[in-house]
Design a protein around this motif. Sequence first.
Motif, PDB file in Angstrom:
ATOM      1  N   ALA A 138       0.942  -1.113   0.142  1.00 29.60           N
ATOM      2  CA  ALA A 138       0.043  -0.106  -0.100  1.00 29.60           C
ATOM      3  C   ALA A 138       0.996   1.312  -0.172  1.00 29.60           C
ATOM      4  N   GLU A 139       1.817   1.391   0.939  1.00 29.30           N
ATOM      5  CA  GLU A 139       2.801   2.533   0.857  1.00 29.30           C
ATOM      6  C   GLU A 139       3.288   2.743  -0.377  1.00 29.30           C
ATOM      7  N   ALA A 140       4.017   1.708  -0.849  1.00 30.21           N
ATOM      8  CA  ALA A 140       4.626   1.834  -2.121  1.00 30.21           C
ATOM      9  C   ALA A 140       4.055   2.143  -3.377  1.00 30.21           C
ATOM     10  N   ALA A 141       2.588   1.840  -3.449  1.00 31.79           N
ATOM     11  CA  ALA A 141       1.725   2.298  -4.411  1.00 31.79           C
ATOM     12  C   ALA A 141       1.535   3.809  -4.380  1.00 31.79           C
ATOM     13  N   ALA A 142       1.207   4.050  -2.867  1.00 33.37           N
ATOM     14  CA  ALA A 142       0.917   5.639  -2.927  1.00 33.37           C
ATOM     15  C   ALA A 142       2.116   6.335  -3.142  1.00 33.37           C
ATOM     16  N   ILE A 143       3.314   6.013  -2.951  1.00 32.86           N
ATOM     17  CA  ILE A 143       4.558   6.742  -2.858  1.00 32.86           C
ATOM     18  C   ILE A 143       4.791   7.008  -4.714  1.00 32.86           C
ATOM     19  N   ALA A 144       4.672   5.783  -5.256  1.00 31.10           N
ATOM     20  CA  ALA A 144       4.913   5.564  -6.697  1.00 31.10           C
ATOM     21  C   ALA A 144       3.955   6.639  -7.535  1.00 31.10           C
ATOM     22  N   LEU A 145       2.539   6.527  -7.127  1.00 30.47           N
ATOM     23  CA  LEU A 145       1.701   7.317  -7.775  1.00 30.47           C
ATOM     24  C   LEU A 145       1.380   8.689  -7.187  1.00 30.47           C
ATOM     25  N   SER A 146       2.177   9.167  -6.367  1.00 29.53           N
ATOM     26  CA  SER A 146       2.159  10.425  -5.935  1.00 29.53           C
ATOM     27  C   SER A 146       2.965  11.542  -6.557  1.00 29.53           C
ATOM     28  N   GLY A 147       3.842  11.022  -7.455  1.00 30.21           N
ATOM     29  CA  GLY A 147       4.576  12.009  -8.177  1.00 30.21           C
ATOM     30  C   GLY A 147       6.170  11.923  -7.673  1.00 30.21           C
ATOM     31  N   ALA A 148       6.269  11.048  -6.997  1.00 27.45           N
ATOM     32  CA  ALA A 148       7.614  10.623  -6.525  1.00 27.45           C
ATOM     33  C   ALA A 148       8.913  10.348  -7.921  1.00 27.45           C
ATOM     34  N   GLY A 149       9.948  10.719  -7.820  1.00 30.88           N
ATOM     35  CA  GLY A 149      10.899  10.433  -8.720  1.00 30.88           C
ATOM     36  C   GLY A 149      11.462   9.101  -8.914  1.00 30.88           C
ATOM     37  N   GLU A 150      11.891   8.599 -10.332  1.00 30.42           N
ATOM     38  CA  GLU A 150      11.957   7.263 -10.363  1.00 30.42           C
ATOM     39  C   GLU A 150      13.358   6.750  -9.604  1.00 30.42           C
ATOM     40  N   ILE A 151      14.398   7.588  -9.425  1.00 31.09           N
ATOM     41  CA  ILE A 151      15.506   7.025  -8.454  1.00 31.09           C
ATOM     42  C   ILE A 151      15.145   6.709  -7.205  1.00 31.09           C
ATOM     43  N   GLN A 152      14.338   7.400  -6.568  1.00 27.60           N
ATOM     44  CA  GLN A 152      13.780   7.111  -5.013  1.00 27.60           C
ATOM     45  C   GLN A 152      12.590   6.103  -5.171  1.00 27.60           C
ATOM     46  N   ALA A 153      11.792   5.991  -6.088  1.00 26.12           N
ATOM     47  CA  ALA A 153      10.902   5.129  -6.331  1.00 26.12           C
ATOM     48  C   ALA A 153      10.804   4.557  -7.676  1.00 26.12           C
TER      49      ALA A 153
END
Length: 256
Positions: free
Chosen positions: A208-223
């Motif tokens: 759940a947290e990974a999906a929220a981070i990845a879909l919230s505009g995080a950068g690809e290096i961090q996510a």
Amino acid sequence: MSTTPQLVVHRDKDLMARAAAARLITRIVDAQTARGSASVVLTGGRNGNGLLAALAGAPARDAVDWSRLDLWWGDERFLPEGDPDRNVTQAREALLDAVPLDPKRVHAMPASDGPHGSDVDAAAAAYAEELAAAGDPVPDFDVLMLGVGPDTHVASLFPEHPAVRESQRTVVGVHGAPKPPPTRVTLTLPAIRAAREVWLLAAGEDKAEAAAIALSGAGEIQAPAAGAQGRSRTLWLLDAAAASQLPRALYPPASA
């Protein structure tokens, strides 16, 4: 060109696996009807294997001409041939041994006891050559599937790891991965983004947290999951648990 992610949220992981399998059958049949063959990139992990097992049990699986399907892998654990932890071993058990594939069109990544021995970088370069022989620089993948890890990793592209920063090569060896085994072979983001459609699979509260981070505009290096996008479509397939931290505005309540 990047595509805006589309989300489909299913009630539970079993329904998600069955629905994703049905969706994949449709895409393969559509591609084979249009061009005579289809090209799919498989993913390992519990969600990838769950999808393959659901496909094995799907009544519609016989609609696929398995002899005209090319299968590739997004990543692989660099272990000996037949090792139970290898993605290809698990895929054979879940589905591949039960359907009439053309062995020449099943493109497993090299094993650690293969022609390149323990040289994972040579193994990665060989897989890149195999991809290039079927396309430029990679085949025209119809669907490329990726499981999303709890840390937002996809394939064997881990946050802040050198492989996720690769901008030229299509396949690289991974050294010192933060989860075992430490040595792996993986497609890079440039190879992933060459696919027509990229499907990201996430089921369970631990995603759940990974999906929220990845879909919230995080950068690809961090996510890394945030950088996984298809040319014509980027599809997130989730169960309710994996979607539990997403803003409701991101997906319609009518999702299955």
